[in-house]
Scaffold this motif. Sequence first.
Motif, mmCIF file in Angstrom:
data_model
loop_
_atom_site.group_PDB
_atom_site.id
_atom_site.type_symbol
_atom_site.label_atom_id
_atom_site.label_comp_id
_atom_site.label_asym_id
_atom_site.label_seq_id
_atom_site.Cartn_x
_atom_site.Cartn_y
_atom_site.Cartn_z
ATOM 1 N N HIS A 81 0.865 -1.185 0.000
ATOM 2 C CA HIS A 81 0.000 0.000 0.000
ATOM 3 C C HIS A 81 0.900 1.233 0.000
ATOM 4 O O HIS A 81 1.937 1.252 0.674
ATOM 5 C CB HIS A 81 -0.914 0.012 1.237
ATOM 6 C CG HIS A 81 -1.998 1.035 1.109
ATOM 7 N ND1 HIS A 81 -1.849 2.335 1.550
ATOM 8 C CD2 HIS A 81 -3.220 0.964 0.552
ATOM 9 C CE1 HIS A 81 -2.956 3.014 1.279
ATOM 10 N NE2 HIS A 81 -3.812 2.199 0.667
ATOM 11 N N HIS B 176 -6.314 -5.734 3.770
ATOM 12 C CA HIS B 176 -7.045 -6.623 2.866
ATOM 13 C C HIS B 176 -7.457 -7.927 3.531
ATOM 14 O O HIS B 176 -8.522 -8.459 3.239
ATOM 15 C CB HIS B 176 -6.204 -6.915 1.617
ATOM 16 C CG HIS B 176 -6.570 -6.022 0.472
ATOM 17 N ND1 HIS B 176 -7.566 -6.319 -0.413
ATOM 18 C CD2 HIS B 176 -6.093 -4.810 0.104
ATOM 19 C CE1 HIS B 176 -7.686 -5.348 -1.295
ATOM 20 N NE2 HIS B 176 -6.806 -4.412 -0.999
ATOM 21 N N LYS C 125 -13.164 -4.079 4.006
ATOM 22 C CA LYS C 125 -12.727 -4.946 2.896
ATOM 23 C C LYS C 125 -13.197 -6.375 3.207
ATOM 24 O O LYS C 125 -14.389 -6.648 3.133
ATOM 25 C CB LYS C 125 -11.220 -4.829 2.679
ATOM 26 C CG LYS C 125 -10.798 -3.460 2.118
ATOM 27 C CD LYS C 125 -9.362 -3.472 1.649
ATOM 28 C CE LYS C 125 -8.934 -2.141 1.062
ATOM 29 N NZ LYS C 125 -8.392 -1.213 2.087
HETATM 30 N N1 DSN Z 1 -7.631 1.154 -2.430
HETATM 31 C C1 DSN Z 1 -7.499 -0.082 -1.700
HETATM 32 C C2 DSN Z 1 -7.437 -1.248 -2.614
HETATM 33 O O1 DSN Z 1 -8.214 -1.260 -3.553
HETATM 34 O O2 DSN Z 1 -6.673 -2.161 -2.395
HETATM 35 C C3 DSN Z 1 -6.354 -0.021 -0.781
HETATM 36 O O3 DSN Z 1 -6.552 1.043 0.087
#
Ligand code: DSN
Length: 427
Positions: free
Chosen positions: A132, A210, A236
């Motif tokens: 990231h 994630h 997520k």
């Molecule tokens: N933007 C996210 C992703 O899609 O993995 C990470 O912050």
Amino acid sequence: MEPDEPDRPLEAILQVIDPEVSAAIDGELARQRSTLDLVASESVPPRAVLEAQGSILTAKYADGYPGNREYDTCEWIDEIERLAIERAKALFGADHANVQPYSGASANAAVLHALCEPGDAVLGFDFAHGGHPTQCAAETFAGRNYRAFAYHVRRDDRLVDMDEVETLARRHRPKVLFAGWSCYSRHLDFARFREIADEVGAKLVVDMAHFAGLVAAKVHPDPIRFADACTMTVHKTLGGARGGAVLCRRELAERVDAAVYPGEQGCPLPHVIAAKAVTFKLAGTDAFRERMERTLEGARTLAQVLLEAEDRTRAHVVTGGTDVHQLLVDLAPGGREAWATLRRLNNIGISANAIALAYDPLVEPACSGLRFGAMALASRGFGREQFAEVGAIISDALANGGEDPDGSLAGRVGELTSEMPLYRYLG
Ligand code: DSN
């Protein structure tokens, strides 16, 4: 009082007060319903989470922490934040949780603030290789405030080069060593990261934005026992409230709390913290674990179908598969550009991510990678059979340069989205 009285702006419904925004939300609902969402960072938030996040808690100011606020009358906010903290600690087996970060990026900022002084060295996973940006990219606070160094994946097998991590750690003696990713599909060796951090006196921060949901469901190696701190997003694979959180060892609790507030943020978002509490509660259930198992099975199934079609598609599944909820596909063997390909997939009703891959032959903004995640579709109810059909549709599309001249691929997407309706309770 009827909800459609526009002269009572605090009480009338959105459709009456603001038809443009209301119509746009309806448009987005229709788009989500008719799209196969393979964006790996997206999910389907439960109704209870939406209810909490859209609640009257939005009104309340509560700078500070439970029992120690800058505002009076925070007894219900304290109750909610305590619930969120205790549930996060129990879910992950952590000593301490801070549930106030506005996002995963804010959580990383707070941890760096807590554990480093400006100018200290930090070592993270290069953004272009799967990390990231907030771990060490030059344009972020990490790169601007600290001496940030990046490790990479190996060219041959596209796995994190742990020997390079060790070499860079010995050379630069970082205060923080990040382990975690946004665009990677394999497990990390947390034990080796820990050894390296110990050798150079670094704090190990696992950025599990994630894979936090996979960790919570115990279908992923547990980073908590290796890490000094873990940062995450709650929306997520945890599939819930929009925002971030930090877990850390007891001895770092005060530093982390001070770094989040007042170090990096102002007032917490009580409505979001309530939604986080609900998310953590749901993430401890058997139903959540089953969804995570189905998510992994879905990603593996997609990878398998795409692998078997590689000769036809000339698109390569990076590392030959996946251990997690997402997979990366390299379009370079077929000489295709990812954004152009993605637009064609969008046209048949599939959304995903175009990404630059490690050693990408194209120069940004052009890129060669597609990222597909299984979480949103698993949340929608998809199982092995449906994921196999999704993989077949993507393979057929890629084999045909993304084109769908007779509309048959869009028709197959439509059958799947009708079979598995989304947000049924919204009518
Ligand atoms: N933007 C996210 C992703 O899609 O993995 C990470 O912050």
